[in-house]
Design a protein around this motif. Structure first.
Motif, short mmCIF file in Angstrom:
data_model
loop_
_atom_site.label_atom_id
_atom_site.label_comp_id
_atom_site.label_asym_id
_atom_site.label_seq_id
_atom_site.Cartn_x
_atom_site.Cartn_y
_atom_site.Cartn_z
N GLY A 89 -30.93 38.37 64.71
CA GLY A 89 -30.52 37.91 63.39
C GLY A 89 -29.14 37.28 63.41
O GLY A 89 -28.36 37.43 64.36
N LEU A 90 -28.82 36.57 62.34
CA LEU A 90 -27.52 35.91 62.25
C LEU A 90 -26.37 36.92 62.33
O LEU A 90 -25.33 36.63 62.92
N ALA A 91 -26.57 38.08 61.74
CA ALA A 91 -25.50 39.07 61.72
C ALA A 91 -25.12 39.54 63.13
O ALA A 91 -23.99 39.98 63.36
N ASP A 92 -26.05 39.43 64.08
CA ASP A 92 -25.80 39.91 65.44
C ASP A 92 -25.09 38.88 66.32
O ASP A 92 -24.69 39.20 67.44
N LYS A 93 -24.94 37.66 65.84
CA LYS A 93 -24.40 36.59 66.67
C LYS A 93 -22.89 36.44 66.47
O LYS A 93 -22.41 36.48 65.33
N PRO A 94 -22.14 36.26 67.55
CA PRO A 94 -20.68 36.18 67.43
C PRO A 94 -20.20 34.90 66.76
O PRO A 94 -19.11 34.86 66.19
N GLN A 95 -21.00 33.82 66.84
CA GLN A 95 -20.67 32.58 66.15
C GLN A 95 -21.95 31.90 65.69
O GLN A 95 -23.04 32.23 66.18
N TRP A 96 -21.83 30.97 64.76
CA TRP A 96 -23.00 30.28 64.23
C TRP A 96 -22.86 28.79 64.50
O TRP A 96 -21.83 28.18 64.18
N LEU A 97 -23.90 28.21 65.08
CA LEU A 97 -23.97 26.77 65.28
C LEU A 97 -24.94 26.20 64.25
O LEU A 97 -26.03 26.73 64.05
N VAL A 98 -24.53 25.11 63.61
CA VAL A 98 -25.30 24.53 62.49
C VAL A 98 -25.71 23.11 62.85
O VAL A 98 -24.88 22.31 63.30
N ALA A 99 -26.98 22.79 62.64
CA ALA A 99 -27.48 21.42 62.75
C ALA A 99 -28.02 21.00 61.39
O ALA A 99 -28.61 21.82 60.67
N ALA A 100 -27.81 19.74 61.01
CA ALA A 100 -28.25 19.25 59.70
C ALA A 100 -29.16 18.05 59.90
O ALA A 100 -28.89 17.16 60.70
N LEU A 101 -30.26 18.04 59.15
CA LEU A 101 -31.28 16.99 59.24
C LEU A 101 -31.68 16.54 57.85
O LEU A 101 -31.54 17.29 56.88
N GLY A 102 -32.22 15.33 57.78
CA GLY A 102 -32.82 14.92 56.52
C GLY A 102 -32.35 13.59 56.00
O GLY A 102 -32.06 12.67 56.76
N ASP A 103 -32.26 13.51 54.68
CA ASP A 103 -32.02 12.25 54.00
C ASP A 103 -30.61 12.14 53.46
O ASP A 103 -29.69 12.81 53.95
N SER A 104 -30.43 11.31 52.44
CA SER A 104 -29.09 11.00 51.92
C SER A 104 -28.40 12.21 51.31
O SER A 104 -27.17 12.26 51.26
N LEU A 105 -29.16 13.21 50.84
CA LEU A 105 -28.51 14.40 50.30
C LEU A 105 -27.78 15.16 51.40
O LEU A 105 -26.69 15.69 51.19
#
Length: 275
Positions: free
Chosen positions: A59-75
């Motif tokens: 789970g996210l709570a167990d991870k020392p850091q978070w990596l984020v990727a973003a996909l999609g349209d103009s929003l």
């Protein structure tokens, strides 16, 4: 003369033996070469292309850091925000504050005007797969350009022309399978990331002839909720209520994309959904 003949008689056997040994060595070398060609050693292998790093399990709570990727349209690109921050950068900043962990944006791969079929194609690209594969959180908006094809008609949006609830109702069943395909591809690329899909809203709610579109948009968001529930590690962030009650406050001048305040509210809801 007899001595010369005697010397030659001793030399020929030596030369013959030498030539025989050389021939034997050549045959041995040739056989070894054929063996290596036909039956290569298992200890020698052609190196394969390196795989992108995978998001860690848990789970996210167990991870020392978070990596984020973003996909999609103009929003997801942040169109309409005069500050250029959009919801993605705001979400990263708020997650750092809320979690107390390092949060890094791997890449924002969103494209203005992107449709669901084009996003599905994009997910076949090696570079996109590498970004998604290492992410702990995947932020996603898609569907607006498929369902609101009137968004391509320029100024007629603000004037209220070409707003068609009937067209929206017909387009939803055509687009739902594409959203399903996108979820499946994301999960194949990254089995562990939390997928965060930002739901659609009705940007034309202040137009009387377009208010009935909200019911169809809720149907679309409900389908996204079912996909997220089936996935088990995905979240749909609701936004329709924000804009129905605050269209003028949260929409940009193009009457379609959020403004800075609208993106702030979306980012806050994303963070709440991950707590």
């Amino acid at each position: 003369m007899s001595k010369g003949k005697s010397g030659n008689s001793r030399l020929w056997p030596i030369l013959g033996l030498t030539m025989l040994l050389c021939t034997a060595l050549m045959l041995v070398g040739f056989a070894a070469a054929l063996r290596d060609a036909w039956f290569p050693s298992r200890g020698i292998a052609v190196p394969e292309a390196s795989e992108p790093p995978k998001a860690a399990e848990g789970g996210l709570a167990d991870k020392p850091q978070w990596l984020v990727a973003a996909l999609g349209d103009s929003l997801t690109r942040g169109t309409g925000d005069e500050t250029g921050e959009g919801y993605v950068k705001r979400t990263v900043a708020l997650l750092k504050e809320a979690s107390g962990k390092p949060v890094k944006l791997v890449n924002n791969l969103a494209v203005n005007g992107l449709t669901a079929i084009r996003l599905s194609d994009q997910l076949e690209q090696r570079g996109v797969q590498q970004a998604v594969a290492q992410a702990d959180i995947v932020l996603l908006t898609i569907g607006g350009n498929d369902l609101f094809q009137i968004a391509q008609s320029g100024g007629s949006i603000a004037e209220g022309r070409d707003v068609s609830p009937e067209l929206l109702e017909r387009l939803i069943p055509q687009t739902e399978p594409l959203l399903d395909e996108i979820f499946e591809k994301l999960r194949r690329i990254n089995p562990n990331a939390r997928i965060v899909y930002v739901g659609l809203y009705n940007p034309f709610y202040d137009m009387e002839q377009a208010r009935s579109m909200s019911a169809h948009i809720l149907d679309w968001n409900d389908y996204a909720h079912r996909l997220a529930a089936a996935d088990g590690n995905a979240t749909v962030v609701p936004t329709y209520d924000l804009f129905e009650s605050n269209v003028k406050a949260y929409l940009s001048s193009d009457h379609f994309h959020p403004n800075a305040k609208g993106y702030e509210r979306i980012a806050a809801r994303i963070v709440q959904s991950l707590e």
